[in-house]
Scaffold this motif. Structure first.
Motif, PDB file in Angstrom:
ATOM      1  N   ARG A  82       0.814  -1.217   0.000  1.00  0.00           N
ATOM      2  CA  ARG A  82       0.000   0.000   0.000  1.00  0.00           C
ATOM      3  C   ARG A  82       0.848   1.268   0.000  1.00  0.00           C
ATOM      4  O   ARG A  82       0.325   2.371   0.090  1.00  0.00           O
ATOM      5  N   GLN A  83       2.187   1.078  -0.082  1.00  0.00           N
ATOM      6  CA  GLN A  83       3.123   2.205  -0.144  1.00  0.00           C
ATOM      7  C   GLN A  83       2.959   3.133   1.060  1.00  0.00           C
ATOM      8  O   GLN A  83       2.892   4.360   0.928  1.00  0.00           O
ATOM      9  N   TRP A  84       2.897   2.547   2.259  1.00  0.00           N
ATOM     10  CA  TRP A  84       2.659   3.334   3.461  1.00  0.00           C
ATOM     11  C   TRP A  84       3.912   3.576   4.292  1.00  0.00           C
ATOM     12  O   TRP A  84       4.017   4.589   4.940  1.00  0.00           O
ATOM     13  N   GLY A  85       4.832   2.622   4.311  1.00  0.00           N
ATOM     14  CA  GLY A  85       6.014   2.823   5.121  1.00  0.00           C
ATOM     15  C   GLY A  85       6.711   1.535   5.492  1.00  0.00           C
ATOM     16  O   GLY A  85       6.482   0.500   4.866  1.00  0.00           O
ATOM     17  N   ALA A  86       7.564   1.619   6.522  1.00  0.00           N
ATOM     18  CA  ALA A  86       8.366   0.456   6.899  1.00  0.00           C
ATOM     19  C   ALA A  86       8.687   0.493   8.382  1.00  0.00           C
ATOM     20  O   ALA A  86       8.979   1.549   8.938  1.00  0.00           O
ATOM     21  N   PRO A  87       8.650  -0.675   9.035  1.00  0.00           N
ATOM     22  CA  PRO A  87       9.113  -0.754  10.431  1.00  0.00           C
ATOM     23  C   PRO A  87      10.629  -0.862  10.469  1.00  0.00           C
ATOM     24  O   PRO A  87      11.247  -1.331   9.518  1.00  0.00           O
ATOM     25  N   GLN A  88      11.215  -0.444  11.563  1.00  0.00           N
ATOM     26  CA  GLN A  88      12.627  -0.675  11.752  1.00  0.00           C
ATOM     27  C   GLN A  88      12.810  -1.868  12.673  1.00  0.00           C
ATOM     28  O   GLN A  88      12.015  -2.081  13.585  1.00  0.00           O
ATOM     29  N   LYS A  89      13.839  -2.648  12.406  1.00  0.00           N
ATOM     30  CA  LYS A  89      14.117  -3.802  13.237  1.00  0.00           C
ATOM     31  C   LYS A  89      14.385  -3.344  14.672  1.00  0.00           C
ATOM     32  O   LYS A  89      14.904  -2.263  14.884  1.00  0.00           O
ATOM     33  N   GLY A  90      14.051  -4.175  15.646  1.00  0.00           N
ATOM     34  CA  GLY A  90      14.288  -3.814  17.034  1.00  0.00           C
ATOM     35  C   GLY A  90      13.016  -3.504  17.780  1.00  0.00           C
ATOM     36  O   GLY A  90      13.015  -2.756  18.752  1.00  0.00           O
ATOM     37  N   GLU A  91      11.909  -4.112  17.332  1.00  0.00           N
ATOM     38  CA  GLU A  91      10.628  -3.877  17.987  1.00  0.00           C
ATOM     39  C   GLU A  91      10.618  -4.433  19.417  1.00  0.00           C
ATOM     40  O   GLU A  91      11.428  -5.289  19.763  1.00  0.00           O
ATOM     41  N   GLN A  92       9.685  -3.950  20.215  1.00  0.00           N
ATOM     42  CA  GLN A  92       9.503  -4.435  21.584  1.00  0.00           C
ATOM     43  C   GLN A  92       8.109  -5.035  21.699  1.00  0.00           C
ATOM     44  O   GLN A  92       7.145  -4.474  21.188  1.00  0.00           O
ATOM     45  N   ILE A  93       8.024  -6.197  22.341  1.00  0.00           N
ATOM     46  CA  ILE A  93       6.750  -6.881  22.533  1.00  0.00           C
ATOM     47  C   ILE A  93       6.479  -6.999  24.030  1.00  0.00           C
ATOM     48  O   ILE A  93       7.294  -7.533  24.771  1.00  0.00           O
ATOM     49  N   GLU A  94       5.342  -6.471  24.463  1.00  0.00           N
ATOM     50  CA  GLU A  94       4.909  -6.612  25.845  1.00  0.00           C
ATOM     51  C   GLU A  94       3.747  -7.597  25.880  1.00  0.00           C
ATOM     52  O   GLU A  94       2.676  -7.329  25.336  1.00  0.00           O
ATOM     53  N   ILE A  95       3.963  -8.755  26.473  1.00  0.00           N
ATOM     54  CA  ILE A  95       2.930  -9.784  26.548  1.00  0.00           C
ATOM     55  C   ILE A  95       2.071  -9.534  27.778  1.00  0.00           C
ATOM     56  O   ILE A  95       2.570  -9.466  28.902  1.00  0.00           O
ATOM     57  N   LEU A  96       0.773  -9.398  27.564  1.00  0.00           N
ATOM     58  CA  LEU A  96      -0.156  -9.121  28.666  1.00  0.00           C
ATOM     59  C   LEU A  96      -0.684 -10.436  29.229  1.00  0.00           C
ATOM     60  O   LEU A  96      -1.854 -10.801  29.069  1.00  0.00           O
TER      61      LEU A  96
END
Length: 451
Positions: A82-96
């Motif tokens: 959709r030509q919207w963008g890109a994530p950068q590596k190094g995401e954080q996941i908080e498991i609830l």
């Protein structure tokens, strides 16, 4: 089935709102960048994993985390197509974990994703929603291959994460069954943009005895690697761009008097005798220039980069071809090359400029290389930006751009007497994409502390 992170260029291109907690503050927010069409934001969303667990009593946070990690790459599909963008590596996941519940015999685990994204500015004015799979297993449907790109080589399971988009015609993935739609929460404060910054021309000069030298490499890749490469005659689209730039440099861009020396495969692998490029050597304004125009012909692209960046410690390296995350320009693989061969390769605190002209290079070829630079002088250069600038793309690019983009960079770097700002460079590169009806989200990072 596990998904392998292997990022390729396009073939001829190399609702439910969610609740969320507050944004985390990050040292990365101290950095700056410049992008004409993109805005770097801290983003987050809340989603639910349909886990493989059957009971809350036996819930394994480690296993759940791995299952969530397998889902995150699927963000690329909708963002890219959709030509919207890109994530950068190094995401954080908080498991609830405390909010987990059982539904239809399956443990449902809410989680919060946080990360840094480069987002097209056109998305900033309205709510922003994306599909997120409930689990990778739920994507294995009878018509799953209708949910990905139809081009041969793109429609396999291993590449599914990069091309997946449930809005594709014929896709049998359904909201509420196979995926959920989440609202992307964006920090209203973007990473500050630089207004006027320049390549550090003076620092690009290396002294070899009393001789000032600037060394640069422009490396081009194939669209499809042939069994027997002949880069100067092959009609592959990638090699056509290599040939065009090679001829342009020889006949237009370089002044008279530059010598040409062939570069053979064996300069990189000690094996092949095939010519894969040319070294142009000559003087300009009292500085000796060594300019290499190379093809990844029988030589892996990572070997070309490692030779330039970590063996010769060249001032500038540019790559025009497939990104191939996981099999080519994998930052971890580069780190292993350096670590395993310290007698040949090393990192340097000397200033270097890199241009990753492949697809989505912002996601994979920025943060890891700044971190490597920072490790050399953590007190002096804690972000690695003082000795490194990187120009990257937040979206896919076209092979057809390669010669023009290489010319833009060459003209800027070969004429320090008339300095070209990074803002002008990025605008020119983005304008080239616009002329083809594309948005690439070209950006420069590391320039905020340039002299």
């Amino acid at each position: 089935m596990r998904f392998f992170l292997a990022l390729l260029l396009l073939p001829l291109v190399a609702c439910h709102s969610s609740r969320s907690s507050s944004f985390n503050e990050s040292p990365a927010e101290q950095a700056q960048l410049y992008s004409l069409d993109g805005s770097e934001r801290q983003v987050q969303f809340q989603a639910i994993l349909k886990s493989s667990e059957k009971s809350l009593e036996t819930l394994s946070p480690t296993r759940v985390r791995y299952e969530i990690k397998d889902l995150i790459p699927f963000l690329y599909g909708p963002l890219t197509t959709r030509q919207w963008g890109a994530p950068q590596k190094g995401e954080q996941i908080e498991i609830l974990t405390q909010q987990a519940f059982v539904q239809d015999g399956v443990v449902m685990v809410p989680y919060i994703y946080r990360g840094t994204w480069l987002i097209g500015k056109k998305l900033l004015a309205a709510p922003f929603f994306l599909p997120v799979p409930f689990s990778t297993g739920l994507l294995d449907t009878p018509q799953w291959n209708q949910c990905t790109d139809s081009h041969e080589g793109h429609n396999g399971w291993d590449m599914f994460w990069y091309y997946w988009d449930p809005t594709r015609w014929g896709c049998d993935h359904r909201e509420g069954v196979n995926f959920q739609t989440v609202q992307i929460q964006m920090n209203p404060q973007e990473t500050p943009q630089t207004f006027l910054s320049f390549p550090e021309y003076r620092k690009m000069i290396r002294m070899e005895g009393q001789q000032p030298v600037v060394s640069m490499s422009f490396a081009f890749g194939y669209v499809e690697d042939p069994e027997v490469p002949r880069p100067f005659t092959d009609r592959d689209a990638g090699m056509i761009e290599f040939q065009r730039f090679h001829q342009l440099l020889r006949s237009v861009l370089l002044p008279m008097g530059f010598q040409e020396n062939p570069v053979l495969q064996k300069a990189f692998d000690d094996l092949g005798e095939e010519r894969i490029g040319t070294r142009f050597v000559g003087w300009k304004n009292g500085v000796l220039y060594r300019i290499h125009v190379l093809a990844a012909a029988g030589v892996d692209q990572m070997d070309l980069f490692a030779h330039s960046y970590a063996k010769e410690h060249e001032s500038f390296f540019a790559w025009f071809g497939h990104s191939r995350v996981g099999s080519g320009f994998d930052a971890q693989r580069f780190h292993q090359i350096v670590s395993n061969n310290p007698e040949i390769f090393s990192l340097t605190s000397d200033y270097q400029l890199v241009y990753w002209a492949g697809c989505n290079s912002y996601s994979y070829y920025t943060a890891p290389f700044f971190e490597m630079k920072a490790s050399l002088q953590p007190d002096v250069d804690p972000r690695g930006s003082k000795s490194l600038d990187i120009i990257s793309n937040g979206l896919p690019s076209l092979f057809a751009f390669n010669t023009d983009n290489a010319e833009i960079l060459f003209r800027a770097l070969f004429n320090p007497e008339s300095p070209t700002s990074y803002q002008a460079l990025v605008n020119q590169l983005e304008a080239k994409a616009h002329s083809w009806g594309y948005e690439v989200l070209v950006n420069v990072l590391g320039d905020e502390d340039n002299e």
